[in-house]
Design a protein around this motif. Sequence first.
Motif, PDB file in Angstrom:
ATOM      1  N   THR A  10     -81.462  14.016  74.571  1.00 48.36           N
ATOM      2  CA  THR A  10     -80.564  15.326  73.368  1.00 48.36           C
ATOM      3  C   THR A  10     -80.860  15.926  73.166  1.00 48.36           C
ATOM      4  O   THR A  10     -80.258  17.286  72.219  1.00 48.36           O
ATOM      5  N   THR A  11     -82.254  16.207  73.071  1.00 47.47           N
ATOM      6  CA  THR A  11     -83.451  16.773  71.525  1.00 47.47           C
ATOM      7  C   THR A  11     -83.608  18.286  72.451  1.00 47.47           C
ATOM      8  O   THR A  11     -83.367  18.410  73.728  1.00 47.47           O
ATOM      9  N   CYS A  12     -83.895  18.569  71.716  1.00 47.55           N
ATOM     10  CA  CYS A  12     -84.625  20.472  72.537  1.00 47.55           C
ATOM     11  C   CYS A  12     -86.354  19.718  71.674  1.00 47.55           C
ATOM     12  O   CYS A  12     -87.078  19.963  70.839  1.00 47.55           O
ATOM     13  N   ASP A  14     -88.822  21.351  73.935  1.00 44.03           N
ATOM     14  CA  ASP A  14     -89.810  22.785  74.391  1.00 44.03           C
ATOM     15  C   ASP A  14     -90.666  23.078  74.469  1.00 44.03           C
ATOM     16  O   ASP A  14     -91.093  23.127  75.972  1.00 44.03           O
ATOM     17  N   GLY A  42     -82.395  19.029  78.331  1.00 44.32           N
ATOM     18  CA  GLY A  42     -81.367  18.523  77.028  1.00 44.32           C
ATOM     19  C   GLY A  42     -80.655  19.992  76.476  1.00 44.32           C
ATOM     20  O   GLY A  42     -80.574  20.877  77.344  1.00 44.32           O
ATOM     21  N   ARG A  43     -81.272  20.034  75.451  1.00 42.73           N
ATOM     22  CA  ARG A  43     -80.411  22.080  74.515  1.00 42.73           C
ATOM     23  C   ARG A  43     -81.960  22.388  74.036  1.00 42.73           C
ATOM     24  O   ARG A  43     -81.538  23.224  74.040  1.00 42.73           O
ATOM     25  N   SER A  45     -85.250  25.795  74.850  1.00 43.01           N
ATOM     26  CA  SER A  45     -84.359  26.480  75.286  1.00 43.01           C
ATOM     27  C   SER A  45     -85.205  27.565  76.817  1.00 43.01           C
ATOM     28  O   SER A  45     -85.457  28.405  77.374  1.00 43.01           O
ATOM     29  N   ARG A  62     -79.991  19.793  82.256  1.00 40.85           N
ATOM     30  CA  ARG A  62     -80.001  19.901  81.213  1.00 40.85           C
ATOM     31  C   ARG A  62     -79.464  18.830  80.607  1.00 40.85           C
ATOM     32  O   ARG A  62     -80.282  17.578  80.009  1.00 40.85           O
ATOM     33  N   PHE A  63     -78.430  18.462  81.426  1.00 33.83           N
ATOM     34  CA  PHE A  63     -78.255  17.192  80.442  1.00 33.83           C
ATOM     35  C   PHE A  63     -76.511  16.716  82.378  1.00 33.83           C
ATOM     36  O   PHE A  63     -76.821  17.280  83.116  1.00 33.83           O
TER      37      PHE A  63
END
Length: 164
Positions: A10-12, A14, A42-43, A45, A62-63
Amino acid sequence: MKNVFVTVGTTCFDELIETITCSESVQALKARGYERLVLQVGRGSVLPEADSSPHIRLEAFRFKDSIADDMKQADLVVSHAGAGSCLEALGAGKPLLVVVNDKLMDNHQLELAQQLHMDSHLLYCTCSTLTETLRTMDLSTLQPYQPGQPKHFANFLDKALGVQ
């Protein structure tokens, strides 16, 4: 077709997505016979376009409600060092390469990765060493993780997080 599944939970993260999709990493995967790269971003960009790499089949999302099928189809799982993602991959019996986010403060994830590596359950690296690790990793050295000892894992997590 040999698949690589990458998850950031669920993290970011990149930097992981950028590094695994850079041409050097893709070439290293290709040289090992991997033909498909599935990214769970996930989150973050960074959301690569499907098949934006000429050298490997690329898919990104993403999910999903569950990534169990993605794990099951994978010949290699590349994961952030979150405990849930690590245990899901190990529980699925998949070779696991954990990429530790060395930009995080107070990084208990590194301790988890180091412990599971010492027990020969996974390999780990950082984004800066990922491409070289993909080139040189020996997945045959990994030992299956025997689930069913949650007490040991809970004790380890308690220690790592300073709860005990």
